[in-house]
Motif scaffolding. Structure first.
Motif: not given
Length: 380
Positions: A72-73, A75-76, A172, A193, A195-197, A264-265
């Motif tokens: 999971k990211s 932050e998402s 992100g 969306n 995402e912080d990956v 990847r998330p």
């Protein structure tokens, strides 16, 4: 055929059947009356049972537990406009990495900008009048009150205008957009969306019996089918204080550095929680364990099988750890336990069977005369 002849034939048949019955009766009674045949002199009363065996070995291995999890990211968020409006500018490319505060979408803010300009104009005029004192004291007081109202109106107009500019709340990677310039968006509609990956969370569950062994900061190894040749290092970051009463499992979370962006998330991963390396661990095949109460094994010693209770530890690759009850080098039965009882004679076979003692070499057969006989013959 006359009547006498027919009766004669029937009588002969009855006599024959009676004779056969008597013969069968006496033949079946004869072995029972005679009793079992005497055993040959020197023959054993029972034969050893053939069983497969294995030796207890000591080996070093990494103590761990395996599980499956999901990435999971860190932050998402899905960005949504707080006010309705028409898309005027799109400031990003699909899948791009953006910095915190980057303006992603600008809505048409002509009305809000006009309201802001009007509010600022009224505010500036009243400030000028109050500053030059062109008004009476009563009018001056009234203008001061109006000035405060207009100041609030300016702040409201600025806030409305700011809502028309949608910014990235953190650094992100943005997703794929589904809107274009000119689209009309309603307030609360999904926009894009982000995402912080750079850092990923690894969520997985463990059986509740590991609750006393897991702790924050433990090393975690992550493997994914997408990159089977690579192993990623993570650190256990959090443990849910509540045990899932349905599955009796512990929800745990690890953090994984993804600065290279290979993962990847949403990906499925296999997880290993590492507890440390253990030395000289006693292991036996799983099939050696006799269940039904406390675990036990049949230990072979001096040709006999003795039932020994054991305390078990971890299981690994069809092997199980023995904490108490055996020592390295002991021989245990791995197949044929159902035919055994305490103290039964056994004949071990298989890789773990002890090496057979070398047979004593027999003296060569010759026609030589014994020494005593030779001397006697010589004396004659």
């Amino acid at each position: 055929m006359n009547k006498n002849t027919r009766f004669g034939i029937i009588a002969i048949a009855i006599a024959g059947m009676a004779g056969l019955g008597y013969y069968a009766y006496t033949a079946n009674r004869a072995p029972a009356a005679a009793g079992p045949a005497p055993a040959a002199s020197g023959a054993p009363a029972s034969f050893p049972t053939s069983v497969e065996v294995a030796r207890v070995t000591a080996s070093d291995f990494v103590d761990d537990v395996a599980a499956v999890g999901t990435l999971k990211s860190n932050e998402s968020v899905v960005l949504r406009p707080e006010v309705s409006g028409r898309v005027a500018v799109i400031g990003f490319k699909d899948g791009a990495i953006v910095a915190k505060g980057t303006v992603l979408v600008v809505l048409d803010a002509a009305i809000q900008e006009a309201e802001l300009a009007q509010a600022k104009s009224s505010y500036d005029r009243n400030v000028e009048l109050v500053g030059k004192k062109f008004l009476s004291q009563q009018a001056l007081d009234s203008s001061a009150a109006t000035l405060k109202v207009q100041e609030a109106a300016v702040q409201l107009a600025e806030a409305k205008a700011a809502k028309m500019r949608i910014k990235a709340p953190f650094a992100g990677m943005v997703g794929l957009r589904n809107v274009s310039v000119g689209d009309y968006l309603k307030d609360g509609q999904d926009l894009i969306n982000i995402e912080d990956v750079a850092t990923l969370r690894v969520d997985f569950k463990l059986p509740e019996n590991y609750l006393g062994r897991v702790s924050k900061g433990q090393a975690v190894e992550v493997v994914t089918d997408a990159l089977p040749s690579e192993r990623f290092k993570a650190v256990l970051d959090a443990i849910d204080p509540m045990v899932d009463q349905n599955g009796r499992s512990i929800s745990t979370r690890a953090r994984l550095d993804n600065a290279k962006g290979k993962l990847r998330p949403g990906m499925f991963v296999r997880v290993r929680v590492l507890f440390g390396e253990r030395k000289a661990v006693l292991m036996v095949p799983e099939q050696a364990i006799v269940t039904g109460g406390q675990p036990a094994v049949f230990k072979v010693a001096e040709g006999k099988a003795n039932l020994v209770k054991v305390k078990l530890g971890v299981r690994r690759a069809a092997q199980v750890e023995v904490l108490e009850g055996l020592v390295e080098g002991d021989i245990v039965v791995t197949a044929g336990q159902l035919k055994l009882r305490e103290g039964a004679a056994v004949r071990p076979v298989g890789e773990g069977a002890p090496a057979a003692a070398p047979a004593t070499a027999a003296a060569p057969a010759t026609n030589a005369t014994p020494a005593g006989a030779s001397s006697t013959a010589a004396g004659k």
